[in-house]
Structures are given as C-alpha cells and as structure tokens.
Design a protein around this motif. Structure first.
Motif, short mmCIF file in Angstrom:
data_model
loop_
_atom_site.label_atom_id
_atom_site.label_comp_id
_atom_site.label_asym_id
_atom_site.label_seq_id
_atom_site.Cartn_x
_atom_site.Cartn_y
_atom_site.Cartn_z
N PRO A 92 0.21 -1.30 -0.26
CA PRO A 92 0.31 -0.05 -0.24
C PRO A 92 0.73 0.94 -0.23
CG PRO A 92 -0.76 -1.63 1.89
CD PRO A 92 0.55 -1.79 1.15
N SER A 93 0.87 1.40 -1.09
CA SER A 93 1.57 3.03 -1.09
C SER A 93 0.56 4.38 -2.13
CB SER A 93 3.30 2.96 -1.94
OG SER A 93 2.82 2.46 -3.04
N GLY A 94 1.49 5.69 -2.31
CA GLY A 94 0.60 6.30 -2.83
C GLY A 94 -0.21 7.82 -1.36
N ARG A 95 -0.97 8.55 -2.61
CA ARG A 95 -1.85 9.03 -1.91
C ARG A 95 -3.45 9.03 -1.97
NH1 ARG A 95 -0.90 13.62 0.31
NH2 ARG A 95 0.72 13.83 -0.09
N LEU A 96 -4.15 9.01 -1.02
CA LEU A 96 -5.58 8.53 -0.18
C LEU A 96 -6.45 9.95 0.17
CD1 LEU A 96 -7.22 5.81 -0.37
CD2 LEU A 96 -6.74 5.60 2.74
N ASP A 117 -15.86 1.59 -10.97
CA ASP A 117 -14.51 0.71 -12.22
C ASP A 117 -12.80 0.71 -11.73
OD1 ASP A 117 -14.84 3.48 -12.06
OD2 ASP A 117 -14.83 3.80 -14.69
N ARG A 118 -12.82 1.32 -10.82
CA ARG A 118 -11.98 1.64 -9.79
C ARG A 118 -10.82 0.27 -8.93
NH1 ARG A 118 -10.92 6.78 -6.40
NH2 ARG A 118 -11.16 7.82 -8.71
N ARG A 119 -9.50 0.47 -9.39
CA ARG A 119 -9.24 -0.83 -9.44
C ARG A 119 -8.55 -1.10 -8.10
NH1 ARG A 119 -5.05 -4.17 -12.54
NH2 ARG A 119 -5.70 -2.57 -14.43
N LEU A 120 -8.48 -2.10 -7.44
CA LEU A 120 -8.24 -2.19 -5.89
C LEU A 120 -6.54 -2.46 -5.98
CD1 LEU A 120 -11.60 -4.41 -4.23
CD2 LEU A 120 -11.33 -1.75 -4.45
N THR A 121 -6.46 -1.28 -5.97
CA THR A 121 -4.89 -0.88 -5.04
C THR A 121 -4.67 -1.14 -3.86
OG1 THR A 121 -4.84 0.79 -4.87
CG2 THR A 121 -4.53 0.67 -7.61
N PRO A 122 -3.89 -1.98 -3.65
CA PRO A 122 -3.28 -2.37 -1.91
C PRO A 122 -3.54 -0.66 -1.25
CG PRO A 122 -1.23 -3.30 -3.71
CD PRO A 122 -2.21 -2.24 -4.39
N LYS A 123 -3.95 0.21 -1.89
CA LYS A 123 -3.62 0.94 -0.99
C LYS A 123 -5.07 1.51 -0.74
CE LYS A 123 -4.55 4.82 -3.53
NZ LYS A 123 -4.28 6.28 -3.86
#
Length: 301
Positions: A90-94, A274-280
C-alpha cells in the motif's frame, strides 16, 4: 522544474479557483504556484489564464489544455497505481471525504492507526456535511450517512449511525419533565441544519414510529457547537453517540427517553466500481471494515 509538477499545479489552480487556494492544498506559497504556472506558459508559448487584480479565468487555449492535462495526470496516476499493484505494498495518496462529526470524533483518531500500519500511504482527509461527487471531485473513498441513491458506486456497509437525545441537568431542572417524545414540542430543541434534523425528530417506541415536530431557537450546521450549547443548558440536542459520549460519562449531559429509540441511519463507505483495487484502496477498505464494520457497534455510555 518537472513539467508534470507544473501541469498538476495549473490543474489544481483551475479547480480551486485561485493560486492561494491551490497553494494551501499543495502546501506551497502562492508565489511559487504563480511561478510554476508562468513557467508552464513560457514553455508552451501561449497564455493559459487571463488575470486581473480580482479574478482569473481560462483562455480558450487554457480551457482545452486543462481538459487534456487532467487526462494526462489521470493516466500518470493509473500508471503509478499499476506499479503499486505490482509491488503489492500500500502506497501513494489516499483521498477521503467524511461527514464532519464522524470524521472528527471517530475516523480521524483511528486513522492514525492506519497510517502507522501503512507508512507509505499519505492521506488527504476532507470533512464536509455537503454531498460531494466521488468521481468528479477526485476522491478515492467517501463515507456517507443515510439511505443511498442508486449512484452506481460500490458500497461497503458500516455500523449504523446512532443518535442520542440529551440535555444538561441545569436545563432539565427548570423545564417540564420529558416522559414522551411528544413532550419535546414544549421544549427548546437545538436543530441540526441538515435533512429533517431542523424540523422533525424520529423515535421508535411502544406506539411504533413517531415523527415529532420540533421548534429550534438555535440551528447550526455542525455538531460540536450544538454540543456546547446543550452543555450550557440552552436546550435538548439529538446528536451522534461519538459526539455526546464524553459529556454523558462526565454527567454534563443526561440521556433522555431511554425507552424510546432513535432509528439509526445506515452508513456506507463508497468507492468507484471501475477503480482498480490497488493495495492502497484495499488496505483502507479492510481497515474501515475491521474498525467501523457492522460487527463493531459502539458501546453506549
């Protein structure tokens, strides 16, 4: 300077309406925001914004460039998300939007646990009682209280949102006793300025569902000042458990009409189908389910 950074700064300035608002959002100075936009204009050789001392507006080219820049930045974010999926970390801005009272008193304190668990995730939390558009406003998740319209968004059901009827002992000492919700018509009620909270309160009891009209001398659009008014003895308040719980435990408020139940409101966490379930995103959905899911109802004081 990175061209994508300049482009992102320009898009943010357009979306928020001014350099100063973009600067606050991006944690930059207004001068640096203006410099980045100016450098982008110099690189392109054409003006993006018409500027006056009072306002700014897009040029015709700026309007077309803004639409294309948004697509480029979205593609870049999608590429970063793909890399995050590949790494599995999990990384990036949420970006999260939540109602004010729930966000301040329930979500924000527990959000610290999430950020400690996932140190590579940065969180932008916006608190607002206004309805936002998850897709148009660029949020990853939105928490919403109440019945859901058919929006096409995916919804994770959380614990129901429970309201309690309370008043200060000083107020109750000088007013007629409250033995039934109908008695509220003879009392000063502190109104919440959304939905039916300003004109009617609902209760369930031996008589079934009751919708009681109320009169409010004071109506406010946020819960914390209503709590302060109730503790000061200005009237009866109907607010969520997480807001009034400490006052009930301290005795500065008293829970009223315990034999009547305020129907709880459903609460959901929404995200785009339609949003990919990223680890974040997946990590936050799992966290919200474990922390605020239906299996974890709050305890009454």
């Amino acid at each position: 300077m990175d061209r994508l950074t300049q482009m992102a700064t320009f898009v943010k300035a357009v979306e928020l309406g001014s350099f100063s608002a973009a600067a606050d959002e991006l944690r930059l100075s207004p001068q640096l925001v203006g410099k980045q936009v100016k450098m982008l204009e110099q690189y392109l050789g054409v003006s993006l914004l018409n500027r006056t001392t009072r306002r700014q507006s897009l040029t015709d080219f700026g309007r077309a460039f803004y639409q294309r820049a948004k697509l480029i930045l979205a593609d870049m974010q999608a590429a970063e998300n793909l890399a995050a999926v590949t790494r599995g970390v999990p990384s990036g801005r949420l970006r999260i939007n939540a109602p004010v009272t729930f966000g301040m008193h329930s979500l924000a304190p527990r959000l610290l646990e999430y950020m400690v668990q996932y140190p590579q995730v940065a969180v932008d939390l916006t608190l607002s009682n206004e309805l936002v558009d998850l897709v148009e406003d660029g949020y990853d998740v939105v928490l919403r209280i109440g019945e859901l319209p058919d929006s096409g968004l995916k919804a994770l059901r959380l614990q129901p949102y429970q309201l309690l009827l309370c008043a200060a002992p000083s107020y109750l000492a000088r007013r007629p006793p409250l033995t039934s919700p109908w008695d509220l018509q003879q009392h000063d009620c502190l109104g919440f300025a959304y939905a039916d909270g300003r004109t009617h309160w609902q209760f369930e009891g031996p008589e079934g569902l009751m919708e009681v009209p109320i009169t409010s001398r004071l109506t406010i659009n946020q819960g914390d000042p209503l709590l302060a008014a109730a503790i000061a003895g200005l009237g009866v308040v109907l607010q969520p458990l997480e807001l009034v719980g400490n006052a009930l435990r301290a005795g500065t408020l008293v829970n009223l009409l315990a034999q009547y139940r305020v129907p709880p409101s459903p609460m959901h966490l929404l995200y785009a189908p339609d949003r990919r379930l990223t680890p974040k995103l997946r990590s936050f959905l799992d966290f919200a389910s474990a922390t605020f899911g239906e299996r974890h109802p709050p305890a009454l004081p």
